[in-house]
Design a protein around this motif. Sequence first.
Motif, PDB file in Angstrom:
ATOM      1  N   ASP A 256     -52.023 -70.936  21.784  1.00  0.00           N
ATOM      2  CA  ASP A 256     -52.193 -72.215  22.481  1.00  0.00           C
ATOM      3  C   ASP A 256     -51.352 -73.268  21.752  1.00  0.00           C
ATOM      4  O   ASP A 256     -51.845 -73.961  20.861  1.00  0.00           O
TER       5      ASP A 256
ATOM      6  N   SER B 192     -50.381 -76.086  22.618  1.00  0.00           N
ATOM      7  CA  SER B 192     -50.642 -77.483  22.958  1.00  0.00           C
ATOM      8  C   SER B 192     -51.298 -78.252  21.819  1.00  0.00           C
ATOM      9  O   SER B 192     -51.306 -79.482  21.824  1.00  0.00           O
TER      10      SER B 192
ATOM     11  N   THR C  83     -46.863 -81.657  26.006  1.00  0.00           N
ATOM     12  CA  THR C  83     -46.340 -81.508  27.360  1.00  0.00           C
ATOM     13  C   THR C  83     -45.440 -82.689  27.742  1.00  0.00           C
ATOM     14  O   THR C  83     -45.409 -83.728  27.069  1.00  0.00           O
TER      15      THR C  83
ATOM     16  N   SER D  27     -47.911 -69.956  36.779  1.00  0.00           N
ATOM     17  CA  SER D  27     -48.784 -71.079  36.452  1.00  0.00           C
ATOM     18  C   SER D  27     -47.979 -72.142  35.728  1.00  0.00           C
ATOM     19  O   SER D  27     -46.838 -71.912  35.315  1.00  0.00           O
TER      20      SER D  27
ATOM     21  N   SER E  32     -49.318 -73.322  32.934  1.00  0.00           N
ATOM     22  CA  SER E  32     -49.927 -73.264  31.605  1.00  0.00           C
ATOM     23  C   SER E  32     -48.923 -73.157  30.474  1.00  0.00           C
ATOM     24  O   SER E  32     -49.026 -73.870  29.472  1.00  0.00           O
ATOM     25  N   LYS E  33     -47.967 -72.251  30.603  1.00  0.00           N
ATOM     26  CA  LYS E  33     -47.071 -71.956  29.488  1.00  0.00           C
ATOM     27  C   LYS E  33     -45.806 -72.819  29.513  1.00  0.00           C
ATOM     28  O   LYS E  33     -45.442 -73.419  28.508  1.00  0.00           O
TER      29      LYS E  33
ATOM     30  N   PRO F 241     -52.331 -75.127  28.937  1.00  0.00           N
ATOM     31  CA  PRO F 241     -53.235 -74.047  29.349  1.00  0.00           C
ATOM     32  C   PRO F 241     -54.596 -74.536  29.809  1.00  0.00           C
ATOM     33  O   PRO F 241     -55.258 -73.880  30.619  1.00  0.00           O
TER      34      PRO F 241
ATOM     35  N   TRP G 181     -55.224 -76.986  31.769  1.00  0.00           N
ATOM     36  CA  TRP G 181     -55.219 -77.546  33.124  1.00  0.00           C
ATOM     37  C   TRP G 181     -55.561 -76.496  34.175  1.00  0.00           C
ATOM     38  O   TRP G 181     -55.897 -76.840  35.307  1.00  0.00           O
ATOM     39  N   ARG G 182     -55.444 -75.232  33.824  1.00  0.00           N
ATOM     40  CA  ARG G 182     -55.940 -74.113  34.615  1.00  0.00           C
ATOM     41  C   ARG G 182     -55.444 -74.094  36.051  1.00  0.00           C
ATOM     42  O   ARG G 182     -56.224 -74.021  37.003  1.00  0.00           O
TER      43      ARG G 182
ATOM     44  N   GLY H 168     -52.720 -72.099  38.586  1.00  0.00           N
ATOM     45  CA  GLY H 168     -51.733 -71.046  38.809  1.00  0.00           C
ATOM     46  C   GLY H 168     -51.554 -70.785  40.287  1.00  0.00           C
ATOM     47  O   GLY H 168     -52.161 -71.454  41.131  1.00  0.00           O
TER      48      GLY H 168
END
Length: 332
Positions: free
Chosen positions: A58, A60, A67, A161, A163-164, A169, A171-172, A174
């Motif tokens: 992770d 972040s 981000t 998604s 996320s990456k 990640p 924010w979920r 996809g």
Amino acid sequence: MSNGTMSQLTPAPDAWNFAPDEALLGLSALSVRSVLGSIKAGMDPGSDRPVIPLGHGDPSAFPCFRTAPEAVEAVSAALHSGEHNSYPTGVGLEPARRSIARHLSLDLPYELSPDDVAKTARKLGIFVIADEVYAHLTFGKNRFVPMGVFGSVAPVLTLGSISKRWVVPGWRLGWIVTNDPNGVFRRTKLVESIKSYLDISCDPATFVQGAIPELLENTKQEFFNKTVDILRQTADICWEKLKGICGITCPSKPEGSMFVMVKLDLSCLQDIKDDMDFCCKLAKEESVVVLPGCAVGYKNWVRITFAIGPSSLEDGLDRLKSFCSRHSETKK
């Protein structure tokens, strides 16, 4: 059914009477989250050394992987608009779906020979499921090519998604995209089957869906370039430092994603039974958390993420080296 009705129908905790499925319990015990939780539970709570998280992946949490500001602004604008507080449809908000489709279509103008995977799928009469959550996070000699460009050879379901690539990640959000110009999915009603499942699954937060059009449209290429440059740097650090660690072999230098798998040589390590034992003792002695390979189907391997700040990565790998050296002293 309203929430009020649901609460009236929910039995008291002691009213539940069922036996847990042992197979399901076994699978849940080997999830990445549960395995890492077990490893962390054995750590010394009195240690004053900072924990180096090389197991979960992770990025972040580290400032160098923050981000894009455009992404933050898009979510803020969607939230402040007041237009995205309701339930979405199971398949997602229409503007978000259109934006994702347009965004992915920009990846498709490749002129390539049919991929071996697509040709094999066609020969076997099956379709391809392509997990492209790590799309574009490549930094070696091979560029990323979306599997969807081979949809005319064999139908492709692409999973993606934010996320990456956007390093969010939590924010979920996809998506599933079909690449099927020959209409196989339509004839077999596969898409209808997926939609029926989405009607009963949990939806991503509506305001995050509302932010998607601006997020995809406005994020600058400089942000993506910076992320890849940092991953290239940390992959180099990981590769060079792993070379000098006794009992660990890294088969190849990582050229994409955020992880590397390394093989343990237990014959070089004293009092280490397997990969789980290795990771538990490493966490307890060095406050470094890595993922045992058994959690992802590779016994006596270890998964290490290099998607953390460079200085933290160097510190963690130095501690890993000290651990392995200490446990191999009597074998020299």
